[in-house]
Design an enzyme around this catalytic site. Structure first.
Site, PDB file in Angstrom:
ATOM      1  N   ASP A 199       0.829  -1.210   0.000  1.00 52.13           N
ATOM      2  CA  ASP A 199       0.000   0.000   0.000  1.00 52.13           C
ATOM      3  C   ASP A 199       0.860   1.254   0.000  1.00 52.13           C
ATOM      4  OD1 ASP A 199      -1.759  -2.035   0.405  1.00 52.13           O
ATOM      5  OD2 ASP A 199      -2.198  -1.542   2.490  1.00 52.13           O
ATOM      6  N   LYS A 243      -8.458  -4.001  10.121  1.00 53.42           N
ATOM      7  CA  LYS A 243      -7.470  -5.067  10.374  1.00 53.42           C
ATOM      8  C   LYS A 243      -6.737  -4.898  11.688  1.00 53.42           C
ATOM      9  CE  LYS A 243      -4.414  -3.260   7.041  1.00 53.42           C
ATOM     10  NZ  LYS A 243      -5.245  -2.114   6.704  1.00 53.42           N
TER      11      LYS A 243
HETATM   12  P1  ADP Z   1      -8.065   0.220   5.126  1.00 54.67           P
HETATM   13  O1  ADP Z   1      -8.273  -1.143   4.560  1.00 54.67           O
HETATM   14  O2  ADP Z   1      -8.921   1.255   4.463  1.00 54.67           O
HETATM   15  O3  ADP Z   1      -6.627   0.614   5.210  1.00 54.67           O
HETATM   16  P2  ADP Z   1      -8.090  -0.073   8.046  1.00 54.67           P
HETATM   17  O4  ADP Z   1      -9.199  -0.726   8.790  1.00 54.67           O
HETATM   18  O5  ADP Z   1      -6.772  -0.709   8.072  1.00 54.67           O
HETATM   19  O6  ADP Z   1      -8.645   0.151   6.587  1.00 54.67           O
HETATM   20  O7  ADP Z   1      -7.915   1.421   8.582  1.00 54.67           O
HETATM   21  C1  ADP Z   1      -9.021   2.292   8.660  1.00 54.67           C
HETATM   22  C2  ADP Z   1      -8.762   3.337   9.716  1.00 54.67           C
HETATM   23  O8  ADP Z   1      -7.920   4.392   9.168  1.00 54.67           O
HETATM   24  C3  ADP Z   1     -10.003   4.053  10.176  1.00 54.67           C
HETATM   25  O9  ADP Z   1     -10.688   3.323  11.185  1.00 54.67           O
HETATM   26  C4  ADP Z   1      -9.448   5.365  10.708  1.00 54.67           C
HETATM   27  O10 ADP Z   1      -8.918   5.202  12.003  1.00 54.67           O
HETATM   28  C5  ADP Z   1      -8.286   5.629   9.741  1.00 54.67           C
HETATM   29  N1  ADP Z   1      -8.759   6.524   8.664  1.00 54.67           N
HETATM   30  C6  ADP Z   1      -9.075   6.203   7.402  1.00 54.67           C
HETATM   31  N2  ADP Z   1      -9.509   7.308   6.712  1.00 54.67           N
HETATM   32  C7  ADP Z   1      -9.455   8.341   7.576  1.00 54.67           C
HETATM   33  C8  ADP Z   1      -9.782   9.745   7.500  1.00 54.67           C
HETATM   34  N3  ADP Z   1     -10.258  10.298   6.396  1.00 54.67           N
HETATM   35  N4  ADP Z   1      -9.586  10.497   8.595  1.00 54.67           N
HETATM   36  C9  ADP Z   1      -9.114   9.938   9.730  1.00 54.67           C
HETATM   37  N5  ADP Z   1      -8.806   8.641   9.877  1.00 54.67           N
HETATM   38  C10 ADP Z   1      -8.972   7.846   8.824  1.00 54.67           C
HETATM   39  P1  NG1 Z   2      -5.559  -3.226   3.189  1.00 52.94           P
HETATM   40  O1  NG1 Z   2      -6.410  -3.505   2.043  1.00 52.94           O
HETATM   41  O2  NG1 Z   2      -5.096  -1.813   3.231  1.00 52.94           O
HETATM   42  O3  NG1 Z   2      -6.147  -3.661   4.459  1.00 52.94           O
HETATM   43  C1  NG1 Z   2      -3.637  -5.101   3.718  1.00 52.94           C
HETATM   44  C2  NG1 Z   2      -2.149  -4.859   3.927  1.00 52.94           C
HETATM   45  C3  NG1 Z   2      -1.358  -5.079   2.629  1.00 52.94           C
HETATM   46  C4  NG1 Z   2      -1.684  -6.430   2.014  1.00 52.94           C
HETATM   47  C5  NG1 Z   2      -3.213  -6.573   1.883  1.00 52.94           C
HETATM   48  C6  NG1 Z   2      -3.635  -7.928   1.379  1.00 52.94           C
HETATM   49  C7  NG1 Z   2      -1.437  -3.141   5.537  1.00 52.94           C
HETATM   50  C8  NG1 Z   2      -1.211  -1.701   5.777  1.00 52.94           C
HETATM   51  N1  NG1 Z   2      -1.927  -3.483   4.348  1.00 52.94           N
HETATM   52  O4  NG1 Z   2      -4.174  -4.085   2.903  1.00 52.94           O
HETATM   53  O5  NG1 Z   2       0.027  -4.968   2.888  1.00 52.94           O
HETATM   54  O6  NG1 Z   2      -1.136  -7.482   2.753  1.00 52.94           O
HETATM   55  O7  NG1 Z   2      -3.865  -6.376   3.137  1.00 52.94           O
HETATM   56  O8  NG1 Z   2      -3.112  -8.169   0.114  1.00 52.94           O
HETATM   57  O9  NG1 Z   2      -1.189  -3.953   6.421  1.00 52.94           O
END
Ligand code: ADP
Ligand code: NG1
Length: 469
Positions: A199, A243
């Site tokens: 990412d 996650k």
């Molecule tokens: P993703 O798969 O989109 O990376 P995660 O569950 O790993 O999702 O992370 C999402 C978290 O990132 C949200 O719960 C929040 O804490 C943070 N986040 C995402 N977008 C924003 C935003 N626009 N402003 C503040 N925090 C954000």
């Molecule tokens: P997202 O889709 O952002 O939750 C996560 C991992 C990637 C990769 C994918 C599965 C992080 C920040 N991102 O992505 O590195 O393993 O899952 O392909 O841990």
């Protein structure tokens, strides 16, 4: 205009604020900043989210992946201050409350990650990398994100990368994109999730108009030109999965590591030195299909128990608990090593096939790429078990609505599907998916537009300077 471009060092692009739709957004962000802090921002950082076209859950095993940046992003308006504090505010203040922290006392809550913890990951990573510790400047930051959170489009990494970027610029520094990507992959793990580097790599290294093959160790991004006449459409199942707040993601990482070590042990390698399936494949000098065969020969389909793993690795259960289990996986009792390793080796092969087909400019490329995407989804669903009912249903509806291929994208267990659709049929496709998925679930119907959209390969992270500077 690109400034600060030291010879042959691909640093992040700098631009003056554009005179386009993006300018309106920056204008609103400026107004929010002025209202909150009583002064103007000095600059803006921007880092995009991404959609992964193929190669799921293999980056942390050392394998290449094939994502592209999307238009949705995180933008931070920022100003450096002489204080020792970072003041953090968010345009969506109803969801994300104001927060402030002293520059030398970052406090990341791994147990219950809050939005500011992702910002602090990027801040801390940059401060450590630049060895600024207590000499970093303070900052005022207003955050505006358009990546749907917890939907597999990397909203968290967009926030971490953008935070690191503004911290770098506020402190008068400039780093190459690959260093930024590596550093952000490492510091996002401060949140407790043991992700790979996909990412962060695409967020910094993306270029408009091309998807990228991202290779790791060393990090490298190669253009992948997608065949003419196809488009990618993202559809969100609207099932959110964070996650960092759940154990599934780290459990998969752990299962891959244990599978690596058992394969290494059974092949008389120094198993404790092996952490990733990619490294064991390389050490044994196997092709990916041969690695799949090795899994079939050496691992069994029934889940492994802790005691069986300890017996194979000749390790005490106490050492297993202390040295093998990791954050959020201390409760896990059974491990599906056969299934996880089979997915990883076969998915790594699909990524290489996808790139190869794109390079060949074969007239039947769209059908072949679609078939690979479908195989990828099946493997994610059945072998890696990282899908969910709503997402499987959405993928099926996408296929019935004219997609040549459709699969979950990102971590899964919810979130988005990415579908490959003939460009001249995109409108028909959107209408059908709306009718058959979103309209059937009233709570989701209102989300069409932000949850169902065609996308193009977007550009990577950059810094905008206000026009007057
Ligand atoms: P993703 O798969 O989109 O990376 P995660 O569950 O790993 O999702 O992370 C999402 C978290 O990132 C949200 O719960 C929040 O804490 C943070 N986040 C995402 N977008 C924003 C935003 N626009 N402003 C503040 N925090 C954000
Ligand atoms: P997202 O889709 O952002 O939750 C996560 C991992 C990637 C990769 C994918 C599965 C992080 C920040 N991102 O992505 O590195 O393993 O899952 O392909 O841990």
């Amino acid at each position: 205009m690109t400034l600060n471009m030291a010879e042959n060092v691909p640093v992040v692009d700098f631009q003056h604020v554009p005179q386009t739709a993006a300018a309106d957004r920056l204008k609103k962000l400026t107004e929010n900043f002025e209202k909150r802090f009583g002064c103007k921002p000095e600059f803006f950082g921007r880092a995009p989210g991404r959609v992964n076209l193929i190669g799921e859950h293999i980056d942390y095993c050392g394998y290449s992946v094939l994502p592209m940046a999307i238009e949705q992003d995180v933008v931070i308006a920022a100003a450096a201050t002489k204080s020792q504090e970072v003041l953090l505010s968010n345009v969506k203040s109803d969801l994300y409350s104001d927060f402030e922290f002293p520059i030398n006392n970052v406090d990341i809550n791994k147990d219950h990650p809050r939005w500011q913890d992702y910002f602090q990951c990027g801040f801390l990573g940059m401060v450590e990398h630049l060895q600024l510790q207590s000499t970093a400047c303070g900052m005022r930051c207003m955050v505006d994100g358009s990546v749907p959170p917890s939907s597999g489009l990397s909203s968290s990494s967009a926030l971490v990368c953008c935070s690191a970027l503004v911290t770098m610029h506020a402190n008068g520094q400039s780093l190459p994109k690959d260093k930024l990507a590596d550093m952000c992959a490492r510091c996002e793990r401060y949140i407790g999730t043991q992700g790979g580097g996909m990412d962060q790599a695409i967020s910094f290294m993306a270029q408009k108009g091309t998807a990228k093959l991202i290779e790791f160790n060393p990090l490298k991004a190669t253009d992948v030109y997608l065949p003419d006449g196809i488009s990618f459409v993202i559809s969100n199942s609207c099932v959110e999965m964070n996650k960092a707040a759940t154990s599934e993601f780290n459990t998969r990482v752990l299962e891959c590591r244990i599978a690596t070590q058992i394969l290494a042990k059974k092949k008389d390698l120094q198993w404790a030195n092996f952490q990733r399936l990619g490294d064991v494949q390389k050490a044994l000098n196997l092709s990916l299909p041969q690695a799949v065969e090795l899994v079939q020969k050496l691992l069994h389909k029934e889940p492994y128990t802790r005691s069986e793993i300890c017996q194979i690795l000749e390790m005490k259960e106490e050492d297993f608990v202390n040295n093998v289990l990791s954050a959020r996986t201390t409760h896990v009792q059974s491990f599906k090593l056969f299934q996880r390793a089979t997915h990883v080796f076969s998915e790594a092969g699909r990524v290489l096939s996808f790139k190869h087909i794109c390079d060949e400019a074969d007239p039947s490329a769209p059908q072949k790429l679609g078939a690979l995407m479908n195989e990828s989804h099946t493997s994610c669903r059945d072998m890696y078990e990282c899908s969910c009912t709503d997402l499987d249903n959405l993928v099926n509806i996408c296929l019935e609505s004219g997609a040549l291929g459709s699969r979950l994208t990102g971590a899964g267990w919810g979130g988005c599907a990415v579908s490959m659709v003939p460009t001249n049929e995109v409108m028909k496709f959107l209408v059908k998916v709306k009718e058959n998925f979103y309209d059937k679930i009233p709570s989701k119907a209102a989300l069409v537009g932000t949850s169902l959209f065609a996308t193009q390969p977007g550009s990577g992270a950059m810094i905008y300077l206000p026009s007057s500077s």
